[in-house]
Design a protein around this motif. Sequence first.
Motif, PDB file in Angstrom:
ATOM      1  N   GLY A 139      40.386  44.102 -10.857  1.00  0.00           N
ATOM      2  CA  GLY A 139      40.121  43.210 -11.384  1.00  0.00           C
ATOM      3  C   GLY A 139      40.603  43.077 -12.789  1.00  0.00           C
ATOM      4  N   VAL A 140      41.918  43.511 -13.063  1.00  0.00           N
ATOM      5  CA  VAL A 140      42.791  43.237 -14.154  1.00  0.00           C
ATOM      6  C   VAL A 140      44.212  42.674 -13.611  1.00  0.00           C
ATOM      7  N   LYS A 141      44.639  41.761 -14.687  1.00  0.00           N
ATOM      8  CA  LYS A 141      46.189  41.393 -14.312  1.00  0.00           C
ATOM      9  C   LYS A 141      47.120  42.120 -14.674  1.00  0.00           C
ATOM     10  N   PHE A 142      48.275  41.961 -14.167  1.00  0.00           N
ATOM     11  CA  PHE A 142      49.570  42.406 -14.732  1.00  0.00           C
ATOM     12  C   PHE A 142      50.264  41.298 -15.632  1.00  0.00           C
ATOM     13  N   ASN A 143      51.188  41.806 -16.482  1.00  0.00           N
ATOM     14  CA  ASN A 143      52.200  40.714 -17.073  1.00  0.00           C
ATOM     15  C   ASN A 143      53.025  40.151 -16.153  1.00  0.00           C
ATOM     16  N   TRP A 144      52.817  38.997 -15.700  1.00  0.00           N
ATOM     17  CA  TRP A 144      53.360  37.982 -14.793  1.00  0.00           C
ATOM     18  C   TRP A 144      54.767  37.628 -14.967  1.00  0.00           C
ATOM     19  N   GLN A 145      55.096  37.819 -16.202  1.00  0.00           N
ATOM     20  CA  GLN A 145      56.654  37.582 -16.321  1.00  0.00           C
ATOM     21  C   GLN A 145      57.475  38.521 -15.837  1.00  0.00           C
ATOM     22  N   VAL A 146      56.979  39.848 -15.497  1.00  0.00           N
ATOM     23  CA  VAL A 146      57.854  41.049 -14.907  1.00  0.00           C
ATOM     24  C   VAL A 146      57.904  40.531 -13.419  1.00  0.00           C
ATOM     25  N   LEU A 147      57.629  39.345 -12.900  1.00  0.00           N
ATOM     26  CA  LEU A 147      57.874  38.831 -11.521  1.00  0.00           C
ATOM     27  C   LEU A 147      59.449  38.479 -11.531  1.00  0.00           C
ATOM     28  N   ALA A 167      51.732  46.002  -0.026  1.00  0.00           N
ATOM     29  CA  ALA A 167      51.349  45.892  -1.353  1.00  0.00           C
ATOM     30  C   ALA A 167      51.848  46.702  -2.282  1.00  0.00           C
ATOM     31  N   PHE A 168      52.195  46.440  -3.360  1.00  0.00           N
ATOM     32  CA  PHE A 168      52.922  47.231  -4.489  1.00  0.00           C
ATOM     33  C   PHE A 168      52.028  47.186  -5.887  1.00  0.00           C
ATOM     34  N   SER A 169      51.969  48.239  -6.468  1.00  0.00           N
ATOM     35  CA  SER A 169      50.973  48.490  -7.619  1.00  0.00           C
ATOM     36  C   SER A 169      51.975  47.957  -8.738  1.00  0.00           C
ATOM     37  N   VAL A 170      51.867  47.107  -9.604  1.00  0.00           N
ATOM     38  CA  VAL A 170      52.883  46.685 -10.668  1.00  0.00           C
ATOM     39  C   VAL A 170      52.282  46.997 -11.863  1.00  0.00           C
ATOM     40  N   ASP A 171      53.062  47.550 -12.939  1.00  0.00           N
ATOM     41  CA  ASP A 171      52.794  47.361 -14.461  1.00  0.00           C
ATOM     42  C   ASP A 171      54.084  46.931 -14.986  1.00  0.00           C
ATOM     43  N   ASP A 172      54.047  46.947 -16.320  1.00  0.00           N
ATOM     44  CA  ASP A 172      55.153  46.513 -17.212  1.00  0.00           C
ATOM     45  C   ASP A 172      56.679  47.327 -16.666  1.00  0.00           C
ATOM     46  N   ASN A 173      56.462  48.834 -16.393  1.00  0.00           N
ATOM     47  CA  ASN A 173      57.765  49.665 -15.886  1.00  0.00           C
ATOM     48  C   ASN A 173      57.932  49.588 -14.481  1.00  0.00           C
ATOM     49  N   PHE A 174      57.131  48.527 -13.471  1.00  0.00           N
ATOM     50  CA  PHE A 174      57.399  48.764 -12.221  1.00  0.00           C
ATOM     51  C   PHE A 174      58.940  48.356 -11.809  1.00  0.00           C
ATOM     52  N   ASP A 175      59.393  49.208 -10.920  1.00  0.00           N
ATOM     53  CA  ASP A 175      60.885  49.059 -10.741  1.00  0.00           C
ATOM     54  C   ASP A 175      61.153  48.291  -9.252  1.00  0.00           C
ATOM     55  N   PHE A 176      61.202  47.110  -9.262  1.00  0.00           N
ATOM     56  CA  PHE A 176      61.250  46.109  -8.029  1.00  0.00           C
ATOM     57  C   PHE A 176      62.431  46.617  -7.125  1.00  0.00           C
ATOM     58  N   SER A 177      63.171  47.410  -7.509  1.00  0.00           N
ATOM     59  CA  SER A 177      64.088  47.890  -6.315  1.00  0.00           C
ATOM     60  C   SER A 177      63.626  48.448  -5.283  1.00  0.00           C
ATOM     61  N   LYS A 178      62.252  49.049  -5.387  1.00  0.00           N
ATOM     62  CA  LYS A 178      61.476  49.816  -4.643  1.00  0.00           C
ATOM     63  C   LYS A 178      61.202  48.706  -3.180  1.00  0.00           C
ATOM     64  N   TYR A 236      55.461  39.617   4.425  1.00  0.00           N
ATOM     65  CA  TYR A 236      55.123  39.127   2.889  1.00  0.00           C
ATOM     66  C   TYR A 236      54.973  40.608   2.111  1.00  0.00           C
ATOM     67  N   LEU A 237      55.199  40.356   0.650  1.00  0.00           N
ATOM     68  CA  LEU A 237      54.975  41.459  -0.216  1.00  0.00           C
ATOM     69  C   LEU A 237      53.791  41.089  -0.993  1.00  0.00           C
ATOM     70  N   LEU A 238      53.057  41.937  -1.622  1.00  0.00           N
ATOM     71  CA  LEU A 238      51.966  41.568  -2.304  1.00  0.00           C
ATOM     72  C   LEU A 238      51.980  42.486  -3.615  1.00  0.00           C
ATOM     73  N   PHE A 239      52.097  41.658  -4.600  1.00  0.00           N
ATOM     74  CA  PHE A 239      52.063  42.306  -6.208  1.00  0.00           C
ATOM     75  C   PHE A 239      50.660  42.363  -6.731  1.00  0.00           C
ATOM     76  N   ASP A 240      50.137  43.706  -6.741  1.00  0.00           N
ATOM     77  CA  ASP A 240      48.781  43.837  -7.380  1.00  0.00           C
ATOM     78  C   ASP A 240      48.915  44.579  -8.595  1.00  0.00           C
ATOM     79  N   THR A 241      47.961  44.572  -9.392  1.00  0.00           N
ATOM     80  CA  THR A 241      47.877  45.446 -10.861  1.00  0.00           C
ATOM     81  C   THR A 241      47.772  46.758 -10.425  1.00  0.00           C
ATOM     82  N   LYS A 242      48.667  47.563 -11.160  1.00  0.00           N
ATOM     83  CA  LYS A 242      48.553  49.150 -11.077  1.00  0.00           C
ATOM     84  C   LYS A 242      47.251  49.447 -11.938  1.00  0.00           C
TER      85      LYS A 242
END
Length: 204
Positions: free
Chosen positions: A137-145, A102-113, A123-129
Motif C-alpha cells: 500500500g505504499v508508492k515508491f519514487n516514480w522518477q527512478v523509472l 515483479a521487482f521490489s523497487v526503492d530509491d536505490n534499486f539497481d535496474f540492471s537486475k 512483462y516486468l512489474l515494478f512494485d514498492t519494496k
Amino acid sequence: MKIKVCGMRDAENISELVKLKPDYMGFIFYGKSKRFVSDFPQVEIPSEIKKVGVFVNESFDEVIEIVEKNKLDAIQLHGNESPDYCEELKVLMIRPVEIFKAFSVDDNFDFSKTLAYQKCCDYLLFDTKGKEYGGNGVKFNWQVLDNYKGETPFLLSGGIAKVDAAEIKNISHKAFAGIDINSGFEIEPALKNIKDIKEFKQNL
C-alpha cells in the motif's frame, strides 16, 4: 494503458469488476497473503479479461497444477525467481501463458537486475519494496523509472490510488505499458471498491 486489478477473491465483487472490463484480473496463490485464494471463485470471467495467478517462490509442479486447474492466462512471479526459473516455467507450461516478473523497487534499486529477464518475461512489474512481497500500500519514487533502460514493457504497481490518475498520465517512459492496482482500492483485503475503480479508469 493496460489495467490489472489484483488481489480478487469475492465472487460478487469479481462479477461487478468484470463489468468495468480491466485487461487483467489477479488472484494470489501465496498462503501468507491476506488476499490468498484457496478455492478459485466460480465466476464467469470473459476471455478478453486475462486471469493472472500470483505466486511467490513456488515449485513448478504447483504453479502448473494451479494454472491448468483454473485455466489461467498469465503467471506473476512475485518472489526471488531467477531468469532460469522463468525460462523453464515457460517451457514446462502445457499451453502458452504470459509471464510477469515483479521487482521490489526503492530509491536505490539497481535496474540492471532486470536485464537477465528481458527475453524470458512478457512483462516486468515494478512494485514498492516493503515488508511483504506485495500489497504494502505504499508508492515508491516514480522518477527512478527513468533508470530502466530495458525493452520489455512494465506495469507500475505499489500503493496506487484514485488520486494518482493525473500523475500516471504524465509518465512518458517508452516501456510503460500499464498499472497494477490493489490495496489502494480496497474496502478490506480482497474486496475492492468498484465505484472508485470505475472513476479512476474514467480519469485515466
